[in-house]
Design a protein around this motif. Structure first.
Motif, mmCIF file in Angstrom:
data_model
loop_
_atom_site.group_PDB
_atom_site.id
_atom_site.type_symbol
_atom_site.label_atom_id
_atom_site.label_comp_id
_atom_site.label_asym_id
_atom_site.label_seq_id
_atom_site.Cartn_x
_atom_site.Cartn_y
_atom_site.Cartn_z
ATOM 1 N N GLY A 7 18.966 21.017 28.774
ATOM 2 C CA GLY A 7 17.836 21.581 27.647
ATOM 3 C C GLY A 7 16.482 21.810 28.506
ATOM 4 O O GLY A 7 15.726 23.425 28.043
ATOM 5 N N LEU A 8 16.271 21.182 29.642
ATOM 6 C CA LEU A 8 14.746 22.159 30.761
ATOM 7 C C LEU A 8 15.896 23.093 31.152
ATOM 8 O O LEU A 8 14.501 24.136 31.229
ATOM 9 N N ILE A 9 16.484 23.314 31.501
ATOM 10 C CA ILE A 9 16.890 24.543 32.018
ATOM 11 C C ILE A 9 16.798 26.013 31.215
ATOM 12 O O ILE A 9 16.442 27.285 30.927
ATOM 13 N N SER A 10 17.907 25.888 30.486
ATOM 14 C CA SER A 10 18.057 27.182 29.062
ATOM 15 C C SER A 10 16.703 26.821 28.577
ATOM 16 O O SER A 10 16.520 28.426 28.003
ATOM 17 N N LEU A 11 15.915 26.397 28.024
ATOM 18 C CA LEU A 11 14.115 26.737 27.484
ATOM 19 C C LEU A 11 12.955 27.054 28.011
ATOM 20 O O LEU A 11 11.924 26.619 28.157
ATOM 21 N N ARG A 13 20.638 13.132 38.537
ATOM 22 C CA ARG A 13 19.814 11.533 38.067
ATOM 23 C C ARG A 13 19.111 11.672 37.008
ATOM 24 O O ARG A 13 19.574 10.414 35.792
ATOM 25 N N LEU A 14 19.220 13.017 36.173
ATOM 26 C CA LEU A 14 18.545 13.681 35.769
ATOM 27 C C LEU A 14 20.307 13.342 33.710
ATOM 28 O O LEU A 14 20.761 13.770 34.612
ATOM 29 N N PRO A 15 19.829 12.565 32.888
ATOM 30 C CA PRO A 15 20.812 13.296 32.177
ATOM 31 C C PRO A 15 21.810 14.631 31.839
ATOM 32 O O PRO A 15 20.475 15.716 31.665
ATOM 33 N N PRO A 16 22.479 15.452 32.315
ATOM 34 C CA PRO A 16 23.228 16.128 32.200
ATOM 35 C C PRO A 16 22.865 17.377 30.300
ATOM 36 O O PRO A 16 22.388 18.563 31.037
ATOM 37 N N GLU A 17 22.487 17.066 29.597
ATOM 38 C CA GLU A 17 21.849 17.346 28.067
ATOM 39 C C GLU A 17 20.347 17.317 28.703
ATOM 40 O O GLU A 17 19.916 18.220 27.998
ATOM 41 N N LEU A 18 19.761 16.696 28.529
ATOM 42 C CA LEU A 18 18.144 17.068 29.855
ATOM 43 C C LEU A 18 18.339 17.670 30.285
ATOM 44 O O LEU A 18 17.671 18.731 30.411
ATOM 45 N N LEU A 19 18.551 17.886 31.713
ATOM 46 C CA LEU A 19 18.833 18.967 32.470
ATOM 47 C C LEU A 19 19.143 20.145 32.472
ATOM 48 O O LEU A 19 18.610 21.528 31.949
ATOM 49 N N ASN A 28 18.138 16.643 21.677
ATOM 50 C CA ASN A 28 18.204 17.990 22.005
ATOM 51 C C ASN A 28 17.095 18.083 20.707
ATOM 52 O O ASN A 28 15.946 19.378 21.053
ATOM 53 N N GLN A 29 16.712 17.290 19.788
ATOM 54 C CA GLN A 29 15.466 17.882 18.493
ATOM 55 C C GLN A 29 14.195 17.897 19.156
ATOM 56 O O GLN A 29 13.246 18.909 18.962
ATOM 57 N N ILE A 30 13.745 16.907 20.383
ATOM 58 C CA ILE A 30 12.816 16.017 20.986
ATOM 59 C C ILE A 30 12.040 17.233 22.270
ATOM 60 O O ILE A 30 11.173 18.273 21.966
ATOM 61 N N ILE A 31 13.653 17.799 22.643
ATOM 62 C CA ILE A 31 12.812 19.523 23.747
ATOM 63 C C ILE A 31 12.373 20.409 23.478
ATOM 64 O O ILE A 31 12.852 20.840 24.174
#
Length: 641
Positions: free
Chosen positions: A379-383, A371-377, A263-266
């Motif tokens: 983060g990509l959407i919310s940010l 296939r993307l990790p849910p947390e990554l997906l 989360n910090q990286i994203i």
């Protein structure tokens, strides 16, 4: 990454006397050029520090001329300059490092030359001899050692980006054991830490041995750098690079990182991409000096000059940070296993055409975004990462670009802006494959992306082949996304229902004139997908468009020299006509007979062109395997008409 503005020669009476006519160098007769090069050789081999320094400065100035550059390489000057990285005089080491680093920015081919001329040996010995115990003296006005370290590290970065052998030599050296101490921001400052981080970002990617060494020595420091509280361009660049190195150390698999680190990286990437690069360039252009009445540009001096220099450096940091962020996002969205679904059906002996729905999760097609990790997906959407990356595809106004291009001090910014645009488009391609279409503005939003990328390809007459390749990849991915959505029941898209022959003439002309196989391949696949989207709404106009596209692809296939592009064309036609609704059109264009003629051509070219990258080999093998089966299948169907 790592390519900064060319250093200007330091003022020196010796340099000025020896090179008084260097400004007119390109007008010198050939014999005079040879005399100048011989003088450089004599100076480089002299014992006197000023002589060597003078020779290095003249060498650096002649790099601007392609003809002189080739002559100097042929005369072995690079082999003479490289050992001067170990010279006892700090000014000589600094001049040698700056000229070699500048030379490495010319391109991958020049980096190959530097490797052949054994620059890497001297570079490694420089680190072993001068950096293991060095700590900068904050009270010293001589910054040669400081700048030499940065230049050498950027040179190392450029060589490692271009050569696997350079990465191997680096791994066999002590450099990766020396670098960790240079991550101390309070001791070494922004420039050195940034240079080291940029180098590590490249070196640890897909390099388990380097990863292990860096992880053991630097993991704590990297996490501390990631958590820097400052958000100025220099700090964001370091934080972004720290995130990139951390991801690369886990093999690019961000999902294995702790959720708080991910989360910090994203969040860092989003913050970096929130900086308005166009506004920064607009403001900079207002302070860039313009040419006077006689066409000369007078760089500002004193305090005004320092302000401009700091502003240029800040903009460069913004562009470097954003390019790094975009590369990181592109990598985590690359979804290497996205082709897994294709492997099974390829080896099937069935006469049935390939079915896109054959790879499913029990509820239909297995979407790439699954296939993307849910947390990554999330983060990509919310940010709103997609919107932030797309904004990087937009260049500043033309007048701003002109100003930046004409002033020597900002020419690198002009170059980096175009590099950023290209990288952003490649990243958009990966994001399109992995984000749900609902988060991309739906079908109409993706269509707008397709149209915007099309303007870059067809309406700018760009000579930037990298830009054209990335833009055509976006067009192809956008249509793939629309096609996937239109395949869902009740989601047929009418965006292209009114498409007429006149609308695609520009595209077909562009493919005919295209000399680059990668761009040609993207465009062929794209118009094939376009035709496939028309199949769901067949009428006289759409049928004519599909037939025209079919004839065009068949004609291009017969002319194609690259077997993998030919395979792409064949695969495109197989995809298009695997739909049963196309049987009448297939009969009209005599598809089966024409493909039967093409099949042995494809097979022969595949035998002749065996040395291909892995992904191209897979494409050619698939096309070779599927084509006979498809011909047999379609022939059986057409016989029943």
């Amino acid at each position: 990454m790592g390519k900064v503005r060319k250093r200007k020669p330091k003022p020196s009476k010796t340099v000025n006397n020896a090179t008084a006519n260097d400004a007119e160098e390109e007008e010198l007769p050939v014999d005079n050029k040879e005399n100048v090069i011989q003088t450089i050789i004599d100076q480089l081999q002299a014992a006197d520090v000023e002589e060597k320094y003078c020779g290095l400065q003249t060498f650096a100035m002649l790099l601007e001329s392609q003809e002189s550059l080739e002559q100097m390489i042929n005369r072995g000057l690079v082999k003479m300059v490289a050992p001067l990285l170990l010279d006892p005089a700090s000014s000589v080491r600094n001049a040698a490092a700056g000229s070699l680093r500048n030379l490495s920015t010319v391109g991958h081919e020049m980096c190959d030359v530097l490797m052949e001329q054994d620059v890497m040996t001297s570079l490694i010995f420089y680190y072993h001899q001068y950096t293991e115990s060095w700590i900068p003296d904050p009270t010293s006005k001589n910054k040669d050692d400081f700048d030499t370290f940065v230049q050498c590290t950027n040179l190392l970065l450029n060589l490692c980006e271009s050569s696997e052998l350079a990465v191997k030599y680096l791994g066999d050296s002590k450099i990766l054991d020396i670098f960790p101490k240079y991550l101390d921001l309070s001791t070494f400052g922004v420039d050195i830490v940034t240079a080291v981080m940029q180098c590590l970002f490249v070196v640890v990617e897909d390099n388990p041995l380097a990863t292990e060494r860096v992880k053991n020595s630097s993991e704590r420091q990297l996490k501390e750098l990631l958590l820097l509280e400052d958000n100025d361009p220099s700090a964001l660049l370091i934080k972004t690079l720290a995130g990139g190195v951390i991801i690369n150390m886990c093999g690019g698999n961000i999902s294995i990182l702790p959720v708080d680190v991910m989360n910090q990286i994203i969040a860092t990437l989003a913050r970096t991409l929130s900086l308005d690069h166009r506004l920064a360039c607009n403001q900079l252009s207002s302070n860039v000096p313009l040419s006077n009445a006689v066409g000369k540009v007078e760089p500002p001096k004193g305090k005004e000059g320092q302000v401009l220099e700091n502003q240029i450096k800040s903009v460069l940091q913004v562009l470097d940070a954003q390019q790094s962020a975009i590369e990181i996002i592109a990598n985590v969205c690359s979804c290497d296993d996205a082709d897994d679904c294709m492997e099974g059906p390829e080896s099937s002996d069935s006469d049935e055409p390939l079915d896109e729905d054959s790879c499913s999760n029990g509820e239909g097609v297995l979407l790439a975004e699954d296939r993307l990790p849910p947390e990554l997906l999330e983060g990509l959407i919310s940010l709103e990462i997609f919107d932030k990356v797309w904004a990087r595809t937009q260049l500043p106004p033309e007048n701003v670009l002109t100003i930046l291009k004409e002033y020597e001090g900002t020419q690198l910014i002009y170059k980096k802006l175009h590099n950023l645009q290209t990288r952003a488009l490649l990243c958009i391609n990966n994001i399109l494959l992995n984000l749900p279409i609902e988060n991309l503005g739906g079908v109409s939003g993706v269509y707008k992306i397709w149209a915007a990328a099309g303007k870059l390809v067809f309406k700018q007459n760009s000579e930037n082949l990298n830009l054209l390749e990335s833009a055509t990849a976006v067009m192809r991915a956008a249509l793939d996304k629309i096609k996937l959505k239109s395949n869902e029941k009740g989601n047929e898209s009418n965006l292209f229902s009114e498409l007429a022959l006149s609308d695609i003439e520009l595209m077909l002309t562009g493919i005919r004139d295209c000399q680059e196989p990668e761009i040609r391949s993207n465009l062929i696949r794209m118009i094939g997908i376009l035709a496939l989207l028309l199949v769901s709404n067949l009428n006289e106009t759409s049928s004519n468009v599909i037939c025209t596209i079919t004839d065009f692809i068949l004609d291009q296939a017969h002319k194609e020299n690259e077997v993998w592009v030919l395979a792409e064309a064949v695969d495109t036609l197989v995809d298009l006509y695997s739909e049963d609704e196309t049987d009448l059109l297939a009969a009209k264009v005599k598809l089966v007979d024409k493909l039967a003629v093409l099949a042995p051509i494809l097979k022969n070219k595949a035998r002749q062109q065996k040395k291909l990258p892995k992904e191209y080999k897979v494409l050619v093998t698939t096309a070779n395997s599927n084509l006979p089966r498809f011909i047999k299948y379609k022939k059986a169907r057409l016989s029943k008409l």
